[in-house]
Design a protein around this motif. Structure first.
Motif, PDB file in Angstrom:
ATOM      1  N   TRP A   1      65.547  75.056 -50.935  1.00  0.00           N
ATOM      2  CA  TRP A   1      65.693  75.671 -49.614  1.00  0.00           C
ATOM      3  C   TRP A   1      64.417  75.577 -48.792  1.00  0.00           C
ATOM      4  O   TRP A   1      64.469  75.298 -47.593  1.00  0.00           O
ATOM      5  N   VAL A   2      63.306  75.807 -49.425  1.00  0.00           N
ATOM      6  CA  VAL A   2      62.028  75.721 -48.706  1.00  0.00           C
ATOM      7  C   VAL A   2      61.778  74.277 -48.293  1.00  0.00           C
ATOM      8  O   VAL A   2      61.297  74.002 -47.192  1.00  0.00           O
ATOM      9  N   ARG A   3      62.115  73.342 -49.180  1.00  0.00           N
ATOM     10  CA  ARG A   3      61.972  71.920 -48.855  1.00  0.00           C
ATOM     11  C   ARG A   3      62.765  71.577 -47.599  1.00  0.00           C
ATOM     12  O   ARG A   3      62.274  70.915 -46.687  1.00  0.00           O
ATOM     13  N   THR A   4      64.000  72.036 -47.542  1.00  0.00           N
ATOM     14  CA  THR A   4      64.854  71.747 -46.389  1.00  0.00           C
ATOM     15  C   THR A   4      64.309  72.392 -45.118  1.00  0.00           C
ATOM     16  O   THR A   4      64.300  71.765 -44.053  1.00  0.00           O
ATOM     17  N   LEU A   5      63.849  73.626 -45.221  1.00  0.00           N
ATOM     18  CA  LEU A   5      63.259  74.291 -44.053  1.00  0.00           C
ATOM     19  C   LEU A   5      62.001  73.568 -43.583  1.00  0.00           C
ATOM     20  O   LEU A   5      61.762  73.439 -42.378  1.00  0.00           O
ATOM     21  N   ALA A   6      61.206  73.079 -44.520  1.00  0.00           N
ATOM     22  CA  ALA A   6      60.004  72.327 -44.154  1.00  0.00           C
ATOM     23  C   ALA A   6      60.385  71.035 -43.438  1.00  0.00           C
ATOM     24  O   ALA A   6      59.762  70.660 -42.435  1.00  0.00           O
ATOM     25  N   PHE A   7      61.408  70.353 -43.935  1.00  0.00           N
ATOM     26  CA  PHE A   7      61.874  69.131 -43.273  1.00  0.00           C
ATOM     27  C   PHE A   7      62.314  69.433 -41.844  1.00  0.00           C
ATOM     28  O   PHE A   7      61.945  68.726 -40.897  1.00  0.00           O
ATOM     29  N   LEU A   8      63.115  70.489 -41.675  1.00  0.00           N
ATOM     30  CA  LEU A   8      63.613  70.850 -40.346  1.00  0.00           C
ATOM     31  C   LEU A   8      62.477  71.273 -39.422  1.00  0.00           C
ATOM     32  O   LEU A   8      62.510  70.990 -38.214  1.00  0.00           O
ATOM     33  N   THR A   9      61.469  71.920 -39.966  1.00  0.00           N
ATOM     34  CA  THR A   9      60.290  72.298 -39.175  1.00  0.00           C
ATOM     35  C   THR A   9      59.570  71.055 -38.681  1.00  0.00           C
ATOM     36  O   THR A   9      59.149  70.980 -37.516  1.00  0.00           O
ATOM     37  N   GLY A  10      59.426  70.066 -39.558  1.00  0.00           N
ATOM     38  CA  GLY A  10      58.803  68.804 -39.148  1.00  0.00           C
ATOM     39  C   GLY A  10      59.610  68.105 -38.068  1.00  0.00           C
ATOM     40  O   GLY A  10      59.056  67.557 -37.107  1.00  0.00           O
ATOM     41  N   PHE A  11      60.921  68.137 -38.213  1.00  0.00           N
ATOM     42  CA  PHE A  11      61.789  67.536 -37.196  1.00  0.00           C
ATOM     43  C   PHE A  11      61.627  68.265 -35.860  1.00  0.00           C
ATOM     44  O   PHE A  11      61.557  67.635 -34.796  1.00  0.00           O
ATOM     45  N   ALA A  12      61.564  69.594 -35.913  1.00  0.00           N
ATOM     46  CA  ALA A  12      61.374  70.381 -34.688  1.00  0.00           C
ATOM     47  C   ALA A  12      60.042  70.035 -34.023  1.00  0.00           C
ATOM     48  O   ALA A  12      59.964  69.939 -32.792  1.00  0.00           O
ATOM     49  N   ALA A  13      59.011  69.823 -34.823  1.00  0.00           N
ATOM     50  CA  ALA A  13      57.709  69.437 -34.273  1.00  0.00           C
ATOM     51  C   ALA A  13      57.795  68.086 -33.569  1.00  0.00           C
ATOM     52  O   ALA A  13      57.244  67.905 -32.480  1.00  0.00           O
TER      53      ALA A  13
END
Length: 130
Positions: A107-119
């Protein structure tokens, strides 16, 4: 150096060294000759090393997009707080993504990926707004 270029450097360095641990694992699990050669029946690598290889591939794919956006912003002389913060956010997200992927924390991995995408999206919006 602009903040976004500094963090592009950090992301590039991180992506550039992610291969080292999984290659060391390959040498330890398979032996040096098998690691540098092309054996037919190679021993499987550690599960964490397989996950890190996948994280590295994902990092390379995302670096292409992020670097292009940052270099375009630099070429267009667009530099602001949003781009600087997005760059810092992208680096932190990619670092967390690599660690969580390697350790198998989904879950944290996925949130980190989505955060990078948002950036990345934040930088893209800044470019498209010009």
């Amino acid at each position: 150096m602009k903040t976004e270029l500094l963090y592009l450097s950090y992301v590039t360095i991180l992506t550039g060294v992610l291969w080292i641990p999984y290659i060391l694992d390959r040498v330890l699990t398979c032996g040096l000759l098998a690691a540098v050669g092309y054996p037919d029946n190679s021993k499987p690598q550690s599960k964490w090393a397989v996950r890190l290889m996948k994280a590295h591939s994902n990092a390379v794919e995302n670096l292409v997009v992020f670097a292009t956006l940052i270099l375009l912003a630099n070429a267009m002389n667009i530099s602001n707080v949003t781009i600087a913060n997005a760059s810092m956010m992208f680096f932190a997200a990619r670092l967390v993504h690599a660690v969580c992927y390697t350790l198998g924390i989904p879950w944290v991995r996925t949130l980190a990926f989505l955060t990078g995408f948002a950036a990345q999206a934040m930088v893209a919006v800044q470019l498209l707004g010009r």
